[in-house]
Design a protein around this motif. Structure first.
Motif, PDB file in Angstrom:
ATOM      1  N   CYS A 141       0.818  -1.215   0.000  1.00 23.33           N
ATOM      2  CA  CYS A 141       0.000   0.000   0.000  1.00 23.33           C
ATOM      3  C   CYS A 141       0.847   1.259   0.000  1.00 23.33           C
ATOM      4  CB  CYS A 141      -0.957   0.006   1.195  1.00 23.33           C
ATOM      5  SG  CYS A 141      -2.203  -1.291   1.157  1.00 23.33           S
ATOM      6  N   GLY A 142       1.951   1.218  -0.742  1.00 20.70           N
ATOM      7  CA  GLY A 142       2.810   2.375  -0.847  1.00 20.70           C
ATOM      8  C   GLY A 142       3.830   2.519   0.260  1.00 20.70           C
ATOM      9  N   VAL A 143       3.817   1.619   1.243  1.00 17.24           N
ATOM     10  CA  VAL A 143       4.789   1.658   2.336  1.00 17.24           C
ATOM     11  C   VAL A 143       5.986   0.805   1.945  1.00 17.24           C
ATOM     12  CG1 VAL A 143       5.234   1.174   4.767  1.00 17.24           C
ATOM     13  CG2 VAL A 143       2.961   1.966   4.037  1.00 17.24           C
ATOM     14  N   ALA A 144       7.143   1.437   1.718  1.00 11.96           N
ATOM     15  CA  ALA A 144       8.347   0.714   1.315  1.00 11.96           C
ATOM     16  C   ALA A 144       8.874  -0.128   2.477  1.00 11.96           C
ATOM     17  CB  ALA A 144       9.416   1.693   0.855  1.00 11.96           C
ATOM     18  N   GLU A 173     -10.564  -2.380  -1.977  1.00  6.27           N
ATOM     19  CA  GLU A 173      -9.350  -2.054  -2.724  1.00  6.27           C
ATOM     20  C   GLU A 173      -8.266  -1.535  -1.778  1.00  6.27           C
ATOM     21  OE1 GLU A 173      -7.928   1.421  -5.882  1.00  6.27           O
ATOM     22  OE2 GLU A 173     -10.059   1.028  -5.571  1.00  6.27           O
ATOM     23  N   ASN A 174      -7.108  -2.180  -1.791  1.00 15.09           N
ATOM     24  CA  ASN A 174      -5.978  -1.677  -1.014  1.00 15.09           C
ATOM     25  C   ASN A 174      -5.548  -0.327  -1.569  1.00 15.09           C
ATOM     26  OD1 ASN A 174      -5.954  -3.974   0.555  1.00 15.09           O
ATOM     27  ND2 ASN A 174      -4.307  -4.963  -0.577  1.00 15.09           N
ATOM     28  N   ILE A 175      -5.328   0.631  -0.679  1.00 11.04           N
ATOM     29  CA  ILE A 175      -4.996   1.981  -1.117  1.00 11.04           C
ATOM     30  C   ILE A 175      -3.821   2.522  -0.311  1.00 11.04           C
ATOM     31  CG2 ILE A 175      -7.337   2.541  -1.900  1.00 11.04           C
ATOM     32  CD1 ILE A 175      -7.803   3.959   0.756  1.00 11.04           C
ATOM     33  N   SER A 176      -3.218   3.583  -0.808  1.00  6.54           N
ATOM     34  CA  SER A 176      -2.132   4.252  -0.104  1.00  6.54           C
ATOM     35  C   SER A 176      -2.696   5.205   0.947  1.00  6.54           C
ATOM     36  CB  SER A 176      -1.278   5.051  -1.094  1.00  6.54           C
ATOM     37  OG  SER A 176      -2.033   6.114  -1.640  1.00  6.54           O
ATOM     38  N   PHE A 177      -1.819   5.665   1.825  1.00  9.72           N
ATOM     39  CA  PHE A 177      -2.260   6.649   2.808  1.00  9.72           C
ATOM     40  C   PHE A 177      -2.680   7.940   2.117  1.00  9.72           C
ATOM     41  CE2 PHE A 177      -1.492  10.115   5.857  1.00  9.72           C
ATOM     42  CZ  PHE A 177      -2.360   9.701   6.874  1.00  9.72           C
ATOM     43  N   GLU A 178      -1.979   8.281   1.050  1.00 15.00           N
ATOM     44  CA  GLU A 178      -2.327   9.497   0.308  1.00 15.00           C
ATOM     45  C   GLU A 178      -3.746   9.405  -0.260  1.00 15.00           C
ATOM     46  OE1 GLU A 178       1.750   9.301   1.128  1.00 15.00           O
ATOM     47  OE2 GLU A 178       0.534   7.821   0.030  1.00 15.00           O
TER      48      GLU A 178
END
Length: 301
Positions: A141-144, A173-178
């Motif tokens: 989810c955008g977390v490296a 749907e998996n999403i980023s924090f943004e």
């Protein structure tokens, strides 16, 4: 984590009545729970957990005996442990007066909330869909994440990996924090992340003191007159992934206290096409035992 919850379909199991005692009328059914409302109590909802079980977005047969009671008792126990966290439970006096005895062991009387359309997933370990995503992108989810992790590894620190709750009939749907910020606003997104990570830390410590690893879980929150409030079920074996700490230390990362037994059997005996096969009684019995064992390990009851 499970795909149970408030998905589509009513399934079978304990059955869904259109009415219960005390004026409760059936309003909605998810994969596992049935919701009832009452015109006499418009600010309350009766959540009734069934024995239904689902996997891979399909309801399965037969149900797991006493699953609804077990999930409810574990959720209520966790709400008690999370002191200082606002939750959606109605006062105990209301519960005893308003909940029909026929469903008392598998229901929660809750306040109505304005729910946020975000599943607040927290992962302390790399597993499940997170492991699949990590292999493709070295992130979730955008977390490296660091390179070289393996399935089941503990993460350097727990991470918040939200999902957007899709409309009924569609997949979450998996999403980023943004993206979360875009959906609910920066202040709410920050509050959801902070609350989720804090509750996860508290629950993880409690579980570890009882020889259980909380690998990941999902929370749902709503607004109650301006107060961020924990709703839905919490930290159950349907919304969380729990492992036996002693077995994990030996390298066994498969001994989970949930319906992984069901998933494993389906992967071996079903091609994922059409209607799933009926679960064998031994698989049903083993799954029920794992649900019950988790409660005994955590609560001592």
């Amino acid at each position: 984590m499970s795909d149970d919850g408030t998905g589509t379909g009513t399934g079978t199991g304990t059955g869904t009545s259109t009415t219960l005692g005390n004026g409760w009328q059936h309003a909605y059914s998810g994969k596992v729970r049935d919701l009832y409302t009452s015109s006499e109590h418009p600010d309350r909802v009766l959540m009734v957990a069934s024995d239904r079980v689902s996997a891979f977005d399909h309801l399965l047969e037969p149900p797991i005996p006493h699953k609804g009671e077990l999930l409810t008792s574990l959720s209520l126990w966790w709400f008690d442990q999370l002191t200082g966290v606002s939750n959606h439970l109605a006062p105990a006096a209301e519960t005893s007066a308003l909940v029909p005895t026929s469903v008392a062991d598998r229901s929660m009387l809750v306040k109505t909330l304005t729910m946020y359309p975000i599943e607040c997933v927290v992962r302390g370990y790399l597993s499940g869909s997170g492991w699949i995503e990590y292999q493709a992108s070295q992130s979730i989810c955008g977390v490296a994440l660091p390179a070289g992790l393996n399935d089941g590894d503990r993460l350097p620190e727990p991470i918040f990996t939200p999902a957007w709750k899709a409309p009924q009939g569609e997949h979450d749907e998996n999403i980023s924090f943004e993206r979360t910020v875009e959906i609910v606003g920066a202040d709410v997104a920050e509050a959801l992340r902070a609350a989720s990570l804090s509750i996860f830390a508290t629950a993880s410590a409690i579980a570890e003191s009882r020889g259980v690893i909380l690998a990941d879980t999902k929370f749902e929150f709503g607004d109650d007159a301006g107060v961020l409030t924990l709703g839905d079920e919490v930290l159950t074996s349907d919304s969380s992934r729990y492992w036996d700490a002693e077995l994990y230390a030996t390298g066994d990362r498969t001994a989970s206290f949930d319906k992984q037994i069901v998933r494993n059997w389906l992967k071996t005996n079903w091609d994922m096409e059409g209607i799933p096969p009926t679960l064998p009684q031994e698989i049903v019995a083993q799954t029920a035992l794992r649900y019950r064992e988790l409660i005994e390990r955590l609560t001592g009851a």
